[in-house]
Design an enzyme around this catalytic site. Structure first.
Site: not given
Ligand code: IPE
Ligand code: IPE
Ligand code: MG
Length: 256
Positions: A22, A70
């Site tokens: 993340d 997502n």
């Molecule tokens: C969790 O990250 C999913 C992945 C790492 C693929 P998110 O960024 O989607 O999670 P939330 O929304 O902060 O809980």
């Molecule tokens: C994790 O990084 C990757 C996926 C969930 C695909 P994020 O895209 O959630 O990045 P943040 O949490 O918004 O910084």
């Molecule tokens: Mg994230």
């Protein structure tokens, strides 16, 4: 900087490490760039982590790459992420083979765009014989989704009178989860980057007794040393599984 690699006890490695990757978006934003730049930069972290885990002798590593939730992101970001996935999977297949690493995937894979699904399957087939480590990609994955899939299949068995409801065991249930079907043990260690303290619908059943490790490091900055530190931290913990500390110490003394 402490060298955590030297401090790791190779006889007490977790067999399976799961990672919620993340913080890509925030990493890019800090640099005044588009979120997708963060996703692209995260690929290096994936490579380093996979390589470090394989070198140490970890047997399974599961990376949460895209959640069911997502799909609710802006279309532009989803399209770019899927394209990145297609390209990365194709490009990295050779490296996986060179390093004797098997690729598998869990999640609602049929919901992926066709080219992504096909490329993924190709890479899975091409690496199927590898034995050093298994890299599990969680794609279009949510734990509640996979639990519901298992429930539906068990309900069907009950309806067909192949199993009595009162005889269903925990093992029967987990046998319907893709992790068990693929021979993946429960993770002993779960890492989440980016300073968020939540599980976000990841492996809820399988992490019942996992050690949780949270780090403020954003995913694109995650390197081998960060993995070593997480493993070292895991090894300092006492895993009691409901027992008392005295029982655990007694058991480990008896084993010596
Ligand atoms: C969790 O990250 C999913 C992945 C790492 C693929 P998110 O960024 O989607 O999670 P939330 O929304 O902060 O809980
Ligand atoms: C994790 O990084 C990757 C996926 C969930 C695909 P994020 O895209 O959630 O990045 P943040 O949490 O918004 O910084
Ligand atoms: Mg994230």
């Amino acid at each position: 900087m402490t060298d955590f690699k030297d401090k790791i006890d190779l006889n007490k490695l977790p067999q399976h490490i799961a990672i919620i990757m993340d913080g890509n978006g925030r990493w890019a934003k800090k640099r005044g760039k588009l979120r997708i730049f963060g996703h692209e930069s995260g690929v290096k972290a994936v490579r380093e982590t996979t390589e470090a885990a394989a070198e140490l002798g970890v047997k399974f590593i599961t990376l949460f790459a895209f959640s069911t939730e997502n799909w609710d992101r802006p279309k532009f970001e989803i399209d770019a992420l899927m394209q990145l996935l297609v390209n990365t999977i194709s490009k990295e297949t050779k490296t996986l083979n060179d390093n004797n690493i098997k690729l598998v995937a869990i999640g609602d894979l049929k919901s992926l765009p066709k080219d992504c699904y096909q490329n993924l399957n190709k890479s899975i087939e091409n690496t199927a014989k590898n034995t050093r480590m298994t890299l599990v990609l969680a794609l279009s994955y949510s734990s509640k989704w996979e639990i519901m899939e298992a429930v539906k299949r068990i309900a069907k068995k009950v309806k067909e009178e192949q199993i009595l409801p009162e005889n269903i065991t925990q093992k029967d249930f987990s046998d319907y989860l893709p992790t068990s079907i693929l021979g993946i043990p429960d993770p002993e260690l779960l890492i989440r980057t980016s300073g968020e303290y939540r599980i976000s619908n990841f492996l809820l059943w399988q992490i019942a007794y996992a050690e949780l490790y949270f780090t403020p490091t954003l995913w694109p900055d995650f390197r081998k040393e960060n993995l070593y530190e997480a493993i070292f931290n895991y090894q300092t913990r006492e895993r009691r599984f409901g027992k008392t500390s005295e029982q655990i110490k007694q058991n480990s003394n008896e084993q010596i």
